[in-house]
Write a protein that holds these residues in place. Structure first.
Motif, PDB file in Angstrom:
ATOM      1  N   ALA A 125      -4.466 -12.274 -13.460  1.00  0.00           N
ATOM      2  CA  ALA A 125      -4.566 -12.516 -11.846  1.00  0.00           C
ATOM      3  C   ALA A 125      -4.797 -10.976 -11.597  1.00  0.00           C
ATOM      4  O   ALA A 125      -3.634 -10.363 -10.813  1.00  0.00           O
ATOM      5  CB  ALA A 125      -3.318 -13.038 -11.640  1.00  0.00           C
ATOM      6  N   ILE A 126      -5.845 -10.926 -10.725  1.00  0.00           N
ATOM      7  CA  ILE A 126      -6.234  -9.539  -9.451  1.00  0.00           C
ATOM      8  C   ILE A 126      -6.047  -9.307  -8.545  1.00  0.00           C
ATOM      9  O   ILE A 126      -7.253 -10.369  -7.883  1.00  0.00           O
ATOM     10  CB  ILE A 126      -7.371  -9.051 -11.208  1.00  0.00           C
ATOM     11  CG1 ILE A 126      -7.442  -8.196 -11.997  1.00  0.00           C
ATOM     12  CG2 ILE A 126      -7.464  -7.056  -9.936  1.00  0.00           C
ATOM     13  CD1 ILE A 126      -8.821  -8.170 -12.550  1.00  0.00           C
ATOM     14  N   PRO A 127      -5.552  -8.642  -7.421  1.00  0.00           N
ATOM     15  CA  PRO A 127      -6.011 -10.054  -6.439  1.00  0.00           C
ATOM     16  C   PRO A 127      -7.036  -9.075  -5.404  1.00  0.00           C
ATOM     17  O   PRO A 127      -7.614  -7.545  -6.233  1.00  0.00           O
ATOM     18  CB  PRO A 127      -4.230  -9.084  -5.372  1.00  0.00           C
ATOM     19  CG  PRO A 127      -4.869  -8.079  -6.825  1.00  0.00           C
ATOM     20  CD  PRO A 127      -4.185  -8.024  -7.952  1.00  0.00           C
ATOM     21  N   ALA A 128      -7.369  -9.736  -4.667  1.00  0.00           N
ATOM     22  CA  ALA A 128      -8.380  -9.399  -3.791  1.00  0.00           C
ATOM     23  C   ALA A 128      -9.078  -8.672  -2.832  1.00  0.00           C
ATOM     24  O   ALA A 128      -9.411  -7.515  -3.141  1.00  0.00           O
ATOM     25  CB  ALA A 128      -9.550 -10.893  -3.535  1.00  0.00           C
ATOM     26  N   GLY A 129      -7.726  -8.404  -1.827  1.00  0.00           N
ATOM     27  CA  GLY A 129      -7.514  -7.209  -1.490  1.00  0.00           C
ATOM     28  C   GLY A 129      -5.624  -6.539  -1.319  1.00  0.00           C
ATOM     29  O   GLY A 129      -5.564  -6.530  -2.872  1.00  0.00           O
ATOM     30  N   GLY A 130      -5.577  -5.816  -1.294  1.00  0.00           N
ATOM     31  CA  GLY A 130      -4.786  -5.083  -0.776  1.00  0.00           C
ATOM     32  C   GLY A 130      -4.776  -3.490  -1.772  1.00  0.00           C
ATOM     33  O   GLY A 130      -3.315  -3.028  -2.794  1.00  0.00           O
ATOM     34  N   ALA A 131      -5.473  -3.223  -2.546  1.00  0.00           N
ATOM     35  CA  ALA A 131      -5.647  -1.474  -2.744  1.00  0.00           C
ATOM     36  C   ALA A 131      -4.833  -0.955  -2.066  1.00  0.00           C
ATOM     37  O   ALA A 131      -3.618   0.193  -2.325  1.00  0.00           O
ATOM     38  CB  ALA A 131      -6.869  -1.379  -3.284  1.00  0.00           C
ATOM     39  N   GLY A 132      -5.490  -0.392  -1.093  1.00  0.00           N
ATOM     40  CA  GLY A 132      -4.979   0.290  -0.292  1.00  0.00           C
ATOM     41  C   GLY A 132      -4.311   1.818  -0.635  1.00  0.00           C
ATOM     42  O   GLY A 132      -3.182   2.778  -0.189  1.00  0.00           O
ATOM     43  N   SER A 133      -4.993   2.224  -1.428  1.00  0.00           N
ATOM     44  CA  SER A 133      -4.516   3.794  -2.049  1.00  0.00           C
ATOM     45  C   SER A 133      -5.457   4.735  -2.379  1.00  0.00           C
ATOM     46  O   SER A 133      -6.669   3.749  -1.576  1.00  0.00           O
ATOM     47  CB  SER A 133      -3.898   3.652  -3.336  1.00  0.00           C
ATOM     48  OG  SER A 133      -4.523   2.324  -3.964  1.00  0.00           O
ATOM     49  N   ALA A 134      -5.107   5.525  -2.777  1.00  0.00           N
ATOM     50  CA  ALA A 134      -6.854   6.760  -2.701  1.00  0.00           C
ATOM     51  C   ALA A 134      -7.925   5.766  -4.097  1.00  0.00           C
ATOM     52  O   ALA A 134      -8.349   6.631  -4.222  1.00  0.00           O
ATOM     53  CB  ALA A 134      -5.483   7.550  -3.069  1.00  0.00           C
TER      54      ALA A 134
END
Length: 467
Positions: A125-134
């Protein structure tokens, strides 16, 4: 699929993966060198130190033993919507491909655990959004937690705990940070869209040629003489001209612009797909781990800053948005008797029947949505980690936007394909030889349109089988 090197790993192969004995031996030798280097006690980011703004904190030996697993815990801060299984597999495959270069210095046992994960058919289960990091630490923490018995899997659409679903594995020194390093997820997801976009471009090209043929457009704009200095455009014009066939008596001196520029629009789309494919190859070939184990030393890198990949995803999104707008314009012209010489709105009985007017309206709405996606993903950097990470490339988000743009452009292509199909049926013009395979396939899934009906069903069939 038997793998002897990272170059052998074909992301399009959905069959079982097997690492060769020679490759495992090379990975084991690199791992031994990594462990020897770590034994010196010199600071190595994320291994015997904290992460981000806490990288100056040295970890005790006891803390180091649990640190690599802990890295996957608090960083799994994402949520729904989850990536579909095909994209989740692309993320796992992208990570394995980078591991096999040796830059990460992980153990062959971790690589084999990842292979077992891929061969199991289980989907994290990998979120499609919300990386927000370098880089991609949030989605990657979700992706690879199951390797260590934590995190979640998607089973029949439901989220279930990963514990017990894979063989038990204890992450060794540097292996947790290696799972979180670089941009394997965005690279794998972008790769996945390259092949879809290439097929879509072929469909758009032939569909445009069908429209050119059915309205009796002048063939002048498709002469290869018009493509001086641009081999890709020349090749596209030849494809369109051959598919559309000759026209001895054009309906007008000049067809609407949306028909005349088909070669330029589609060759630009092809060029954008090609450039993204090259960026994907650079990302897989280059050094994206940090720290990477290079020439016997740990080297802090900036390979996680996927601006090259993000920028080429953005370029392809813009090319898709333009192609969809031009396609939508052609649909509108196909509904116009002044352009086609056919009945209004491609209805068999205009007035009592609405024809394909709402098919065009769906394309309009879809194109409008696409236009809103065309803002470059790499714009909008914000500080995180107390200023340690003060910019991002948002390559994970760029790959996600690209996937959505491909999906939407496929919808528009299906709308145009349906309109051209109906225009041929009403015109009683023979379908040119170069288009018979495509429009024969359309006729196989779309019954004759003799009256109004829910055309969404026809579009769904086209999307499922042809576009």
């Amino acid at each position: 699929m038997r793998i002897d090197s990272a170059a052998d790993l074909d992301l399009s192969d959905s069959g079982p993966i097997e690492l060769s004995a020679a490759l495992i031996d090379r990975l084991r030798a690199t791992r031994a060198a990594v462990l020897n280097a770590l034994a010196t006690g010199a600071p190595v980011y994320g291994v015997n130190t904290g992460m981000g703004a806490l990288s100056k904190v040295r970890l005790t030996e006891a803390e180091q033993r649990i640190h690599q697993r802990n890295l996957l815990l608090a960083r799994a801060a994402g949520g729904e919507p989850w990536l579909p299984p095909a994209e989740a597999r692309a993320v796992l495959m992208g990570r394995l491909k980078t591991f096999l270069t040796g830059d990460s210095g992980v153990s062959p046992e971790l690589c084999l655990q990842l292979v077992a994960f891929l061969n199991s058919g289980l989907s994290p289960a990998i979120p499609a959004g919300g990386a927000g990091s370098a880089g991609e630490i949030i989605p990657l923490a979700h992706a690879f937690g199951p390797l260590a018995g934590i995190g979640s899997l998607l089973v029949d659409g439901a989220v279930v705990p990963a514990a017990g679903k894979l063989p038990s594995f204890e992450l060794g020194p540097k292996e947790g940070i290696a799972l979180l390093a670089g941009i394997p997820g965005a690279t794998g997801r972008a790769w996945l869209q390259v092949s879809v976009a290439r097929r879509l471009t072929d469909t758009l090209s032939l569909t445009a040629a069908g429209g050119i043929a059915v309205i009796g457009a002048s063939r002048d704009p498709y002469s290869p003489l018009c493509a001086r200095g641009d081999e890709l455009l020349a090749a596209e014009l030849e494809v369109i001209l051959r598919a559309a066939g000759p026209e001895a008596e054009p309906r007008s001196l000049q067809a609407p612009v949306s028909f005349r520029v088909a070669g330029q629009v589609i060759s630009h789309l092809r060029r954008s797909v090609l450039r993204l494919e090259e960026a994907v190859e650079r990302a897989f070939t280059g050094v994206t781990d940090s720290p990477a184990f290079l020439d016997g030393d740990f080297v802090g890198t900036a390979g996680f800053h996927g601006i090259d990949l993000a920028a080429h995803c953005d370029q392809l999104v813009a090319a898709l948005a333009h192609a969809a707008e031009v396609s939508t314009a052609r649909i509108h012209r196909l509904l116009d008797p002044g352009v086609t010489g056919l009945s209004a709105q491609l209805a068999v009985e205009p007035g009592p029947q609405a024809g394909l007017v709402t098919v065009h309206k769906r394309a309009v709405a879809t194109s409008h949505y696409l236009r809103r996606l065309a803002l470059p993903s790499a714009i909008g950097a914000l500080e995180t980690s107390a200023g340690q990470e003060d910019v991002q490339s948002f390559s994970w988000e760029a790959a996600g936007v690209l996937g959505e743009a491909v999906r939407l452009t496929r919808e528009v292509a299906a709308c145009e394909l349906l309109a051209v199909h109906q225009a041929f049926a009403l015109s009683r013009r023979p379908v040119p030889a170069g288009l018979r395979e495509l429009f024969g396939a359309v006729a196989d899934v779309v019954p004759p349109i003799v009256a109004d009906r829910p055309f969404g069903v026809d579009l769904a069939r086209l999307l499922d089988r042809l576009v």
